[in-house]
Write a protein that holds these residues in place. Structure first.
Motif, PDB file in Angstrom:
ATOM      1  N   GLY A  35       5.203   0.674 -15.590  1.00 48.12           N
ATOM      2  CA  GLY A  35       3.868   0.275 -15.980  1.00 48.12           C
ATOM      3  C   GLY A  35       2.747   1.095 -15.380  1.00 48.12           C
ATOM      4  O   GLY A  35       1.587   0.766 -15.538  1.00 48.12           O
ATOM      5  N   GLY A  36       3.037   2.180 -14.687  1.00 45.26           N
ATOM      6  CA  GLY A  36       1.986   3.041 -14.179  1.00 45.26           C
ATOM      7  C   GLY A  36       1.215   2.481 -13.005  1.00 45.26           C
ATOM      8  O   GLY A  36       0.070   2.838 -12.794  1.00 45.26           O
ATOM      9  N   LEU A  37       1.818   1.598 -12.244  1.00 43.42           N
ATOM     10  CA  LEU A  37       1.138   1.017 -11.093  1.00 43.42           C
ATOM     11  C   LEU A  37       1.308   1.907  -9.864  1.00 43.42           C
ATOM     12  O   LEU A  37       2.318   2.580  -9.715  1.00 43.42           O
ATOM     13  CB  LEU A  37       1.703  -0.381 -10.795  1.00 43.42           C
ATOM     14  CG  LEU A  37       1.558  -1.385 -11.922  1.00 43.42           C
ATOM     15  CD1 LEU A  37       2.302  -2.661 -11.575  1.00 43.42           C
ATOM     16  CD2 LEU A  37       0.104  -1.668 -12.198  1.00 43.42           C
ATOM     17  N   PRO A  38       0.335   1.912  -8.963  1.00 41.98           N
ATOM     18  CA  PRO A  38       0.486   2.709  -7.743  1.00 41.98           C
ATOM     19  C   PRO A  38       1.712   2.262  -6.950  1.00 41.98           C
ATOM     20  O   PRO A  38       2.090   1.101  -7.000  1.00 41.98           O
ATOM     21  CB  PRO A  38      -0.802   2.416  -6.967  1.00 41.98           C
ATOM     22  CG  PRO A  38      -1.763   1.921  -7.977  1.00 41.98           C
ATOM     23  CD  PRO A  38      -0.947   1.248  -9.041  1.00 41.98           C
ATOM     24  N   ARG A  39       2.288   3.173  -6.203  1.00 45.68           N
ATOM     25  CA  ARG A  39       3.492   2.867  -5.432  1.00 45.68           C
ATOM     26  C   ARG A  39       3.254   1.824  -4.349  1.00 45.68           C
ATOM     27  O   ARG A  39       4.057   0.945  -4.146  1.00 45.68           O
ATOM     28  CB  ARG A  39       4.038   4.129  -4.790  1.00 45.68           C
ATOM     29  CG  ARG A  39       4.703   5.029  -5.777  1.00 45.68           C
ATOM     30  CD  ARG A  39       5.587   5.999  -5.039  1.00 45.68           C
ATOM     31  NE  ARG A  39       6.236   6.870  -5.966  1.00 45.68           N
ATOM     32  CZ  ARG A  39       7.413   6.609  -6.517  1.00 45.68           C
ATOM     33  NH1 ARG A  39       8.051   5.526  -6.231  1.00 45.68           N
ATOM     34  NH2 ARG A  39       7.940   7.462  -7.358  1.00 45.68           N
ATOM     35  N   LYS A  40       2.166   1.935  -3.628  1.00 43.99           N
ATOM     36  CA  LYS A  40       1.898   0.994  -2.544  1.00 43.99           C
ATOM     37  C   LYS A  40       0.440   0.589  -2.575  1.00 43.99           C
ATOM     38  O   LYS A  40      -0.431   1.384  -2.881  1.00 43.99           O
ATOM     39  CB  LYS A  40       2.202   1.625  -1.190  1.00 43.99           C
ATOM     40  CG  LYS A  40       3.664   1.730  -0.873  1.00 43.99           C
ATOM     41  CD  LYS A  40       3.851   2.080   0.580  1.00 43.99           C
ATOM     42  CE  LYS A  40       5.306   1.945   0.953  1.00 43.99           C
ATOM     43  NZ  LYS A  40       5.516   2.116   2.369  1.00 43.99           N
ATOM     44  N   LEU A  41       0.206  -0.656  -2.210  1.00 34.77           N
ATOM     45  CA  LEU A  41      -1.157  -1.133  -2.061  1.00 34.77           C
ATOM     46  C   LEU A  41      -1.562  -0.998  -0.598  1.00 34.77           C
ATOM     47  O   LEU A  41      -0.742  -1.145   0.299  1.00 34.77           O
ATOM     48  CB  LEU A  41      -1.256  -2.608  -2.472  1.00 34.77           C
ATOM     49  CG  LEU A  41      -0.946  -2.937  -3.927  1.00 34.77           C
ATOM     50  CD1 LEU A  41      -0.944  -4.441  -4.124  1.00 34.77           C
ATOM     51  CD2 LEU A  41      -1.950  -2.291  -4.840  1.00 34.77           C
ATOM     52  N   THR A  42      -2.841  -0.750  -0.381  1.00 33.11           N
ATOM     53  CA  THR A  42      -3.341  -0.747   0.987  1.00 33.11           C
ATOM     54  C   THR A  42      -3.516  -2.193   1.430  1.00 33.11           C
ATOM     55  O   THR A  42      -3.562  -3.116   0.603  1.00 33.11           O
ATOM     56  CB  THR A  42      -4.693  -0.018   1.082  1.00 33.11           C
ATOM     57  OG1 THR A  42      -5.656  -0.758   0.324  1.00 33.11           O
ATOM     58  CG2 THR A  42      -4.588   1.411   0.555  1.00 33.11           C
ATOM     59  N   MET A  43      -3.645  -2.422   2.731  1.00 31.47           N
ATOM     60  CA  MET A  43      -3.842  -3.791   3.233  1.00 31.47           C
ATOM     61  C   MET A  43      -5.135  -4.377   2.697  1.00 31.47           C
ATOM     62  O   MET A  43      -5.213  -5.573   2.418  1.00 31.47           O
ATOM     63  CB  MET A  43      -3.828  -3.807   4.763  1.00 31.47           C
ATOM     64  CG  MET A  43      -2.429  -3.737   5.357  1.00 31.47           C
ATOM     65  SD  MET A  43      -1.283  -4.970   4.676  1.00 31.47           S
ATOM     66  CE  MET A  43      -1.996  -6.486   5.274  1.00 31.47           C
ATOM     67  N   GLU A  84      -7.702  -8.394  -0.817  1.00 30.65           N
ATOM     68  CA  GLU A  84      -8.582  -8.697  -1.946  1.00 30.65           C
ATOM     69  C   GLU A  84      -7.843  -9.488  -3.017  1.00 30.65           C
ATOM     70  O   GLU A  84      -8.362 -10.476  -3.545  1.00 30.65           O
ATOM     71  CB  GLU A  84      -9.126  -7.402  -2.546  1.00 30.65           C
ATOM     72  CG  GLU A  84     -10.054  -7.633  -3.713  1.00 30.65           C
ATOM     73  CD  GLU A  84     -10.544  -6.344  -4.343  1.00 30.65           C
ATOM     74  OE1 GLU A  84     -11.114  -6.446  -5.439  1.00 30.65           O
ATOM     75  OE2 GLU A  84     -10.355  -5.273  -3.750  1.00 30.65           O
ATOM     76  N   ILE A  85      -6.619  -9.098  -3.316  1.00 29.68           N
ATOM     77  CA  ILE A  85      -5.820  -9.810  -4.318  1.00 29.68           C
ATOM     78  C   ILE A  85      -5.534 -11.230  -3.839  1.00 29.68           C
ATOM     79  O   ILE A  85      -5.693 -12.191  -4.589  1.00 29.68           O
ATOM     80  CB  ILE A  85      -4.514  -9.049  -4.618  1.00 29.68           C
ATOM     81  CG1 ILE A  85      -4.826  -7.750  -5.350  1.00 29.68           C
ATOM     82  CG2 ILE A  85      -3.545  -9.914  -5.425  1.00 29.68           C
ATOM     83  CD1 ILE A  85      -3.671  -6.782  -5.443  1.00 29.68           C
ATOM     84  N   ARG A  86      -5.138 -11.363  -2.589  1.00 25.76           N
ATOM     85  CA  ARG A  86      -4.827 -12.696  -2.052  1.00 25.76           C
ATOM     86  C   ARG A  86      -6.049 -13.598  -2.022  1.00 25.76           C
ATOM     87  O   ARG A  86      -5.932 -14.811  -2.197  1.00 25.76           O
ATOM     88  CB  ARG A  86      -4.228 -12.566  -0.653  1.00 25.76           C
ATOM     89  CG  ARG A  86      -2.802 -12.053  -0.683  1.00 25.76           C
ATOM     90  CD  ARG A  86      -2.211 -11.958   0.698  1.00 25.76           C
ATOM     91  NE  ARG A  86      -0.833 -11.502   0.620  1.00 25.76           N
ATOM     92  CZ  ARG A  86      -0.150 -11.049   1.651  1.00 25.76           C
ATOM     93  NH1 ARG A  86      -0.706 -10.990   2.850  1.00 25.76           N
ATOM     94  NH2 ARG A  86       1.092 -10.653   1.494  1.00 25.76           N
TER      95      ARG A  86
END
Length: 107
Positions: A85-93, A98-100
Motif C-alpha cells: 500500500g505504499g506506506l512508510p516503513r517506520k513511523l517516528t515516535m 499523534e495517531i494515538r
C-alpha cells in the motif's frame, strides 16, 4: 535466469523523479506513462512524454534488486515505501503519538 532490473526515471531536465525495479522495465515505463492504474487513478507520470528510463543494474534475486532500489531512493532523496500500500516503513515516535491521540478505543 530472469534478472530483476533497477531503473531510474528522469524528467526532461535530467532530474531523477523515480527509482524502481522490474523484470520488464520497458513495459513498466509504458504502464507508468500511458496507462491508468487498476484503481482508475492516473500515476504521477501519466501522459508525460519527457520521462526517460535508465537501467542502472540487474540482479538475480528480487531481494537484491529491492535493496538496490531502496539505496538509490535514499541517495536521490526519494521516499522509500513498503510494498503493502505504499506506506512508510517506520513511523517516528511523534507520528505514533499523534495517531494515538486521535484514536479512541472501543469500550
Amino acid at each position: 535466469m530472469r534478472l530483476k532490473h533497477v531503473y531510474l526515471l528522469r524528467d526532461g531536465n535530467g532530474n531523477v523523479v523515480d527509482v524502481g525495479e522490474s523484470y520488464n522495465p520497458e513495459s513498466r515505463l509504458y504502464a507508468k506513462t500511458k496507462m491508468a492504474s487498476q484503481s482508475n487513478r492516473k500515476t504521477n507520470f501519466y501522459g508525460r512524454t519527457d520521462i526517460t528510463q535508465e537501467i542502472v543494474s540487474s540482479w538475480p534475486t528480487e531481494k537484491e534488486a529491492r535493496a538496490e532500489e531502496e539505496r538509490l531512493k535514499r541517495y536521490y532523496g526519494l521516499i522509500v515505501t513498503e510494498r503493502n500500500g505504499g506506506l512508510p516503513r517506520k513511523l517516528t515516535m511523534e507520528q505514533v503519538k499523534e495517531i494515538r491521540s486521535k484514536y479512541t478505543p472501543y469500550k
